[in-house]
Design a protein around this motif. Structure first.
Motif, short mmCIF file in Angstrom:
data_model
loop_
_atom_site.label_atom_id
_atom_site.label_comp_id
_atom_site.label_asym_id
_atom_site.label_seq_id
_atom_site.Cartn_x
_atom_site.Cartn_y
_atom_site.Cartn_z
N HIS A 143 0.82 -1.21 0.00
CA HIS A 143 0.00 0.00 0.00
C HIS A 143 0.86 1.27 0.00
N PHE A 144 2.02 1.18 0.62
CA PHE A 144 2.96 2.31 0.60
C PHE A 144 3.38 2.58 -0.85
N GLN A 145 3.63 1.50 -1.60
CA GLN A 145 4.01 1.64 -3.00
C GLN A 145 2.86 2.24 -3.81
N LYS A 146 1.64 1.75 -3.59
CA LYS A 146 0.49 2.26 -4.35
C LYS A 146 0.26 3.74 -4.08
N ALA A 147 0.40 4.13 -2.82
CA ALA A 147 0.12 5.53 -2.44
C ALA A 147 1.10 6.51 -3.06
N GLN A 148 2.24 6.00 -3.50
CA GLN A 148 3.23 6.88 -4.11
C GLN A 148 2.88 7.24 -5.56
N SER A 149 1.87 6.54 -6.13
CA SER A 149 1.53 6.82 -7.53
C SER A 149 0.04 7.12 -7.72
N ALA A 150 -0.69 7.36 -6.62
CA ALA A 150 -2.11 7.68 -6.74
C ALA A 150 -2.53 8.60 -5.60
N ASP A 151 -3.52 9.44 -5.89
CA ASP A 151 -4.03 10.37 -4.86
C ASP A 151 -4.94 9.68 -3.87
N GLN A 152 -5.67 8.66 -4.33
CA GLN A 152 -6.62 7.94 -3.48
C GLN A 152 -6.50 6.45 -3.76
N LEU A 153 -6.84 5.64 -2.76
CA LEU A 153 -6.75 4.19 -2.88
C LEU A 153 -8.10 3.56 -2.55
#
Length: 575
Positions: A339-349
């Motif tokens: 999730h840390f990786q995802k949050a680095q490339s998107a504004d919302q999850l």
């Protein structure tokens, strides 16, 4: 700008006028002011809560404020009445021409009617399906797949930039079990009588082609070799083969992801260590000892010092270990890094999870809140299981037993559109039955049929009109009367439904709305069975016919737009 957006702007203008007149403070928070249909249609066409929301912070009486706002709105040419109800609600009645204009807006916008800019280009990562790569998709995966994909469509239609992601869980013990299962099928392909598949391995025939491919590639090189020689190789080959199966199954549902993230690659790249270092630097990870699990005696449990994430600071019940006693990552530790990786490339999850993961919601929400410093909106949607029925009897599923019902089998039997629509006929967090007979039933009780039948009726109308030489071009919409315009009022809610459904992350609202719209259209159609003057095709009155054909065309367009969000194709004929 659609009708509800226009009237929200009109309410804003009315409030601005009161501010300019010194009758309202300038700094009021208007975010909770709404314009929506009244619960009781007899009260009017639109309602606003502006006075109820703003009276207290403005230190004024809500009904008195409502009278002032209503006075401003009553001056609009499109408003025939602005009435204050109860303690301060404002109900508006609109002119017939206003609804005719909205009908023209539907025709002009076409496939874009209802499309919104409310997302403002905000990037949203929607992660869904993410089934373990140990076999083909079964119906246990189907509902989350459809909910996630439809939600991605909905958010894109509402103006978000959407990233559709699938995480491949290829770093856990289940893929080692897969590799061992593939090895047995490999030996079988070489001619060995392997007998019954041992307990604890995957017995499904879907691994037979994997074994054959391995035999063709490696011959008998690994037939008697120790596990250490082939485990990683066979695991990689088997996971690749299973992901090819999964992608093919998802394609049957019209589902395609933008990103396939490998958990093994994530760990190999040191992402968990990166997340741990980030959290330690902020004193959000410490080395400590967990309390003994409830119900166990000291003899059953040995205290071990582990790195613990301060999950309780963010609403969790207890702090959580990110590593095991042997130093390997816990599932939570790996998931936190993902999730840390995802949050680095998107504004919302957004995560779409099965009900069996509900117990881990708090901890991963805590991790994302910590890792993004509370700046990233993160939603987890829990999807309940689907119970399959045949002739009223439950269909049992067991992946380990190898007798599960595959998604591919179901799609081939009832069709992609039936499967997708049915999965959205209830809230995602509500239990669902999927009855093979009922989902293809031609009745009002089957939403799939009922909505598609409405669209098919519209298409049939236009075919019959063309045969009669009647054109909708230049139709005089003034020929639509009050009864006709009642249907337009429901149709005009579609853009608002799109925005509210996107904000709530609930694509099932589109399905519910389409059913209501179809029901109103069918009801209007059926009135014509008893009253010839209410029919859509009136042989001796081409003017009314053309106007009602325009109305029907707009209903058909909205149904197509809604079905497109759901990933369902609208049909022009029912067979």
């Amino acid at each position: 700008m659609t009708l509800y957006a226009r009237f929200a702007a009109h309410v804003g203008d009315a409030l601005d006028a009161l501010v300019s007149a010194g009758e309202l403070p300038a700094d009021l928070d208007r975010r909770n002011v709404t314009v929506e249909p009244p619960r009781d249609p007899s009260h009017g066409d639109l309602a606003t809560n502006a006075a109820m929301v703003l009276a207290k912070p403005a230190k004024t009486n809500p009904r008195q404020l409502a009278e002032k706002i209503a006075g401003q709105l009553a001056a609009l040419p499109s408003v025939t009445a602005a009435e204050v109800a109860g303690p301060g609600f404002i109900n508006l009645r609109l002119s017939d021409d206003t609804w005719r204009d909205e009908l023209r807006a539907v025709a002009a916008s076409g496939a874009d009617y209802g499309r919104s800019a409310v997302g403002d280009g905000i990037s949203v990562n929607v992660e869904y399906v993410s089934a373990n790569p140990t076999g083909p998709m079964h119906m246990g995966h189907c509902r989350g797949a459809v909910v996630g994909d439809s939600l991605a469509n909905l958010l894109a239609f509402a103006g978000h930039r959407v990233i559709r992601e699938y995480v491949i869980n290829d770093a856990g013990s289940q893929v080692d079990v897969l590799a061992r299962s593939a090895h047995i099928r490999y030996r079988e392909a070489l001619g060995e009588d392997v007998g019954a598949i041992p307990e604890g391995l995957y017995p499904g025939d879907y691994l037979v082609p994997v074994g054959q491919a391995l035999a063709a590639e490696f011959g008998d090189r690994y037939a008697s070799a120790p596990e250490g020689d082939w485990l990683i190789l066979f695991r990689t080959r088997a996971v690749d083969a299973m992901m090819a199966l999964i992608k093919a199954d998802l394609a049957l549902l019209g589902i395609h992801h933008d990103v396939f993230a490998s958990e093994a690659a994530l760990q190999a790249a040191g992402k968990p260590e990166e997340a741990e270092a980030w959290l330690r630097a902020r004193d959000l990870i410490y080395d400590g000892v967990l309390e003994a699990p409830k119900g166990e005696t000291p003899e059953d449990w040995e205290p071990v010092e582990l790195p613990l994430f301060r999950s309780t600071r963010f609403g969790d019940d207890q702090d959580r270990p990110i590593r095991k006693s042997n130093g390997s990552w816990t599932y939570f530790g790996a998931d936190m890094a993902y999730h840390f990786q995802k949050a680095q490339s998107a504004d919302q999850l957004i995560d779409i999870w099965g009900a069996d993961h509900a117990g881990t919601v708090k901890r991963i929400q805590a991790a994302v809140a910590a890792l993004t410093e509370g700046k990233t909106r993160f939603d987890i949607k829990i999807v309940q299981m689907v119970r399959l029925l045949r002739a009223g009897e439950p269909v049992k599923m067991s992946k380990r037993a190898g007798n599960f019902v595959t998604l591919a089998d179901v799609v081939r039997e009832v069709g992609k559109d039936v499967v997708r629509f049915t999965m959205l006929t209830r809230r995602a967090d509500a239990q669902m039955d999927f009855d093979f007979a009922k989902v293809v039933e031609a009745s009002k009780d089957n939403p799939v049929f009922y909505v598609q039948y409405a669209h098919a009726r519209v298409a049939s109308l236009h075919r019959r009109a063309a045969e009669a030489g009647i054109s909708v071009e230049g139709a005089d919409l003034s020929r639509l009367d009050t009864e006709d315009l009642a249907l337009v009022k429901l149709a005009a809610q579609f853009p608002r439904v799109v925005e509210t459904a996107a904000a709530a992350r609930e694509p099932h609202r589109i399905a519910f709305y389409l059913y209501d719209l179809a029901a109103e259209f069918h009801a209007a159609w059926n009135i014509g069975n008893d009253r010839p003057d209410r029919r859509y095709l009136i042989a001796d009155d081409h003017g009314v016919t053309a106007a009602r054909l325009s109305l029907a065309a707009s209903i058909g367009q909205i149904i197509r737009n809604g079905l497109s969000i759901m990933g369902v194709e609208a049909v022009s004929e029912m067979h």
